[in-house]
Design an enzyme around this catalytic site. Sequence first.
Site, PDB file in Angstrom:
ATOM      1  N   CYS A  67     -12.577  -5.249   5.836  1.00  0.00           N
ATOM      2  CA  CYS A  67     -11.758  -6.064   6.845  1.00  0.00           C
ATOM      3  C   CYS A  67     -11.032  -7.331   6.213  1.00  0.00           C
ATOM      4  CB  CYS A  67     -12.906  -6.437   8.126  1.00  0.00           C
ATOM      5  SG  CYS A  67     -12.062  -7.494   9.313  1.00  0.00           S
ATOM      6  N   ASP A 110       0.950  -1.104  -0.044  1.00  0.00           N
ATOM      7  CA  ASP A 110      -0.024   0.128  -0.186  1.00  0.00           C
ATOM      8  C   ASP A 110       0.892   1.409  -0.188  1.00  0.00           C
ATOM      9  OD1 ASP A 110      -2.575   1.602   0.213  1.00  0.00           O
ATOM     10  OD2 ASP A 110      -1.759   1.903   2.169  1.00  0.00           O
ATOM     11  N   CYS A 130     -13.466  -3.383  13.374  1.00  0.00           N
ATOM     12  CA  CYS A 130     -14.341  -4.038  12.261  1.00  0.00           C
ATOM     13  C   CYS A 130     -15.601  -4.184  13.274  1.00  0.00           C
ATOM     14  CB  CYS A 130     -13.952  -5.188  11.861  1.00  0.00           C
ATOM     15  SG  CYS A 130     -15.132  -6.055  10.901  1.00  0.00           S
ATOM     16  N   CYS A 144     -12.720 -10.614   8.158  1.00  0.00           N
ATOM     17  CA  CYS A 144     -13.828 -11.407   7.739  1.00  0.00           C
ATOM     18  C   CYS A 144     -14.313 -10.946   6.193  1.00  0.00           C
ATOM     19  CB  CYS A 144     -14.724 -11.076   8.736  1.00  0.00           C
ATOM     20  SG  CYS A 144     -15.147  -9.122   8.742  1.00  0.00           S
ATOM     21  N   ASP A 184      -3.273   1.026   6.980  1.00  0.00           N
ATOM     22  CA  ASP A 184      -2.455   0.836   5.937  1.00  0.00           C
ATOM     23  C   ASP A 184      -2.239  -0.687   5.750  1.00  0.00           C
ATOM     24  OD1 ASP A 184      -2.335   3.615   5.496  1.00  0.00           O
ATOM     25  OD2 ASP A 184      -0.877   3.867   6.780  1.00  0.00           O
ATOM     26  N   GLU A 213      -1.421  -1.396  -5.840  1.00  0.00           N
ATOM     27  CA  GLU A 213      -2.696  -0.642  -6.767  1.00  0.00           C
ATOM     28  C   GLU A 213      -2.146   0.342  -7.515  1.00  0.00           C
ATOM     29  OE1 GLU A 213      -6.436   1.558  -4.296  1.00  0.00           O
ATOM     30  OE2 GLU A 213      -4.455   1.463  -3.514  1.00  0.00           O
ATOM     31  N   CYS A 252     -16.383  -8.446  12.955  1.00  0.00           N
ATOM     32  CA  CYS A 252     -15.986  -9.544  13.887  1.00  0.00           C
ATOM     33  C   CYS A 252     -15.005  -8.895  15.048  1.00  0.00           C
ATOM     34  CB  CYS A 252     -14.446 -10.312  12.839  1.00  0.00           C
ATOM     35  SG  CYS A 252     -13.528  -9.037  12.179  1.00  0.00           S
TER      36      CYS A 252
END
Length: 222
Positions: A147, A11, A166, A150, A176, A95, A169
């Site tokens: 997340c 990232d 989250c 999950c 990051d 990305e 979960c």
Amino acid sequence: MPETDRTIGIDLGLTQFAVLSDGTKIDSPRFLRRAEKKLKKNQRELSRKQKGSKNRAKARHKVARAHAKVADARREFHHQLSTKLISENQGIAVEDLSVAGLARTRLAKSVHDAGWAQFLGMLAYKAERYGRTLVMIGRFEPTSQTCSTCGIKDGPKPLNIREWTCTACGTVHDRDTNAALNIKTAAGLAVTACGAPVRPGAIPAQREETGSHGFPTGNRAA
């Protein structure tokens, strides 16, 4: 390079140049920001010289050398980091950033200083040269909203939120690191990478970064 079973998601950012899916954080060197005071001083000296004079020519070369030093330092950092990532990982996921779009925002100077386009270009040709897998995922993938534990999409979050929990979960995420994990998963590298073909994807073309005046783009890779 010898094959390895390691894969990584990256990232890219501004405060941290890169955060890896294994939790590693690489600080942004900010070469231009650190040299900005000296560059401004050299530019002021140039503006005070009489046009056409030898002193102005000397001042112009001084400005060019200062910019070249920034560009060289940035390029060396990109080379070292890209080589390290390529040598240690069989598969790399990143990305597809809209560098041109970000360069039109108030973050333009910081974006150019980071030099993402140059770094991604190095990853691409080194992956092809050494038989690694480089996968580019779409820039609209909700990597910061999902997340990584999950898979629930937890909605957009302001940039100042660097850690979140989250709601499904209860996992506490570093923003990051979670994004890097989701980039790796979206690229299909969380399952397998060894033996996969190199797929550089839509990597932005290299172009002049701030602080690299006077150097043609074509000679950079060489």
